[in-house]
Design an enzyme around this catalytic site. Structure first.
Site, PDB file in Angstrom:
ATOM      1  N   THR A  70       5.598  39.980  15.902  1.00 40.49           N
ATOM      2  CA  THR A  70       6.515  39.113  16.550  1.00 40.49           C
ATOM      3  C   THR A  70       7.746  38.680  16.213  1.00 40.49           C
ATOM      4  O   THR A  70       8.768  38.535  16.001  1.00 40.49           O
ATOM      5  CB  THR A  70       6.056  38.031  17.744  1.00 40.49           C
ATOM      6  OG1 THR A  70       5.147  39.841  18.896  1.00 40.49           O
ATOM      7  CG2 THR A  70       6.770  37.884  18.763  1.00 40.49           C
ATOM      8  N   GLY A 126       3.765  34.021  14.743  1.00 40.87           N
ATOM      9  CA  GLY A 126       2.602  34.368  16.244  1.00 40.87           C
ATOM     10  C   GLY A 126       1.242  34.052  16.474  1.00 40.87           C
ATOM     11  O   GLY A 126       0.790  33.109  15.670  1.00 40.87           O
ATOM     12  N   ASP A 128      -3.063  35.230  17.819  1.00 41.02           N
ATOM     13  CA  ASP A 128      -3.442  36.771  18.421  1.00 41.02           C
ATOM     14  C   ASP A 128      -3.999  35.917  19.716  1.00 41.02           C
ATOM     15  O   ASP A 128      -4.248  36.928  21.078  1.00 41.02           O
ATOM     16  CB  ASP A 128      -5.132  36.744  17.785  1.00 41.02           C
ATOM     17  CG  ASP A 128      -4.671  37.679  16.952  1.00 41.02           C
ATOM     18  OD1 ASP A 128      -3.956  38.174  15.990  1.00 41.02           O
ATOM     19  OD2 ASP A 128      -5.275  36.420  14.990  1.00 41.02           O
ATOM     20  N   GLY A 141      -4.604  39.456  11.719  1.00 39.84           N
ATOM     21  CA  GLY A 141      -4.418  40.728  10.370  1.00 39.84           C
ATOM     22  C   GLY A 141      -4.814  40.607   9.266  1.00 39.84           C
ATOM     23  O   GLY A 141      -4.089  41.351   9.075  1.00 39.84           O
ATOM     24  N   GLU A 147      -1.000  31.357   6.480  1.00 43.34           N
ATOM     25  CA  GLU A 147      -0.371  30.765   7.273  1.00 43.34           C
ATOM     26  C   GLU A 147      -0.780  29.264   7.968  1.00 43.34           C
ATOM     27  O   GLU A 147       0.323  28.204   8.135  1.00 43.34           O
ATOM     28  CB  GLU A 147      -0.859  31.466   8.823  1.00 43.34           C
ATOM     29  CG  GLU A 147      -0.532  32.951   8.463  1.00 43.34           C
ATOM     30  CD  GLU A 147      -0.626  34.014   9.539  1.00 43.34           C
ATOM     31  OE1 GLU A 147      -0.093  34.913  10.089  1.00 43.34           O
ATOM     32  OE2 GLU A 147      -1.786  33.797  10.271  1.00 43.34           O
TER      33      GLU A 147
END
Length: 275
Positions: A70, A126, A128, A141, A147
């Site tokens: 995304t 993004g 999950d 991922g 992140e």
């Protein structure tokens, strides 16, 4: 080869609209070959573009870039505004992963780092899964520690996702568990402690191409905690408890971090969620 040429076109000072149109056609052809996934890809694209246009403004100087499919659409929209519209020329993009770094470089955007840019205006990433309380599961991922660092440095953390990531309770949509990044030598005791404290099963994530476990961008292992699906958890307490286990680098539970989530819906609309 065609995609490489298209990306090089984006790097030119004068953005070539024909190249952008060709890239969009290429992406469209790829999604059409996926049958039912065409609406999913379009949903991702709509969510990403909406978030970029609402949150990345002329006064946005430092932007955190997340990972995943995304976010690719978000970076494409940013590149449009830089090279086609002549906006955001001073924008510095801080990556949260190796993938994000290469996206920034591929689209010839200004690359920053947390070392040089520790205060980030907005971060876009993004997820999950997102529950009704805006608790996120991330790290499916393979990107996790970086992140969370980038998200924690952002004044506003914005999430973009498709409709399959929206849940009332965690575990309804995402069934692979909570990712946990750990020091390799501590993975066995961490597994046993989490299972003893919270139940469920903790498994070491294995690579699909190479032999052995997945190695993160930071040289660590990933555990996936498959928690008990119908059990009520206080995710803030769970996150804090797991983080305190020696050898745990970070968990994939993002609690009280997201400012707003944008979901591309199956009907073509974009639904925003705030806490």
């Amino acid at each position: 080869m065609l995609l490489g040429l298209l990306r090089r076109g984006l790097s030119q000072p004068h953005f070539n609209q024909h190249l952008l149109n060709a890239q969009q056609l290429l992406l469209g052809a790829q999604t059409r070959n996926m049958g039912d996934e065409i609406s999913l890809d379009e949903a991702k694209k709509k969510a990403a573009r909406t978030a970029v246009d609402e949150w990345v403004k002329e006064d946005t100087k430092i932007l955190g870039i997340g990972s995943g499919s995304t976010v690719v659409y978000a970076v494409q929209r940013i590149a449009e505004r830089v090279w086609k519209d002549g906006e955001l020329t001073d924008l510095i993009c801080v990556p949260s992963s190796y993938q994000a770094q290469h996206l920034i470089l591929d689209y010839n955007l200004n690359l920053g780092s947390v070392d040089r840019n520790p205060i980030i205006d907005v971060a876009i990433d993004g997820a999950d899964e997102v529950d009704s309380n805006m608790v996120l599961i991330k790290g499916g991922g393979g990107c996790l520690l970086q992140e969370k660092v980038v998200a924690s440095c952002a004044k506003k953390f914005i999430v973009v996702a498709d409709y399959t990531k929206k849940s009332l309770h965690l575990g309804e949509q995402w069934c692979k568990g909570v990712p946990i990044e750990v020091a390799p030598m501590a993975q066995v005791p961490i597994k046993l402690q989490i299972e003893a404290m919270f139940g469920g099963e903790v498994v070491l994530r294995m690579a699909k191409v190479k032999a052995g476990p997945i190695i993160t961008d930071n040289g660590n292992f990933l555990l996936d905690w498959k928690f008990v699906g119908k059990r009520e958890y206080n995710w803030d307490e769970v996150n804090r408890a797991i983080t305190m286990i020696p050898g745990v680098l970070e968990t994939g539970l993002f609690v009280d971090m997201a400012h707003k989530c944008y979901f591309g819906m199956v009907d073509g609309s974009v639904k925003a969620q705030s806490k």
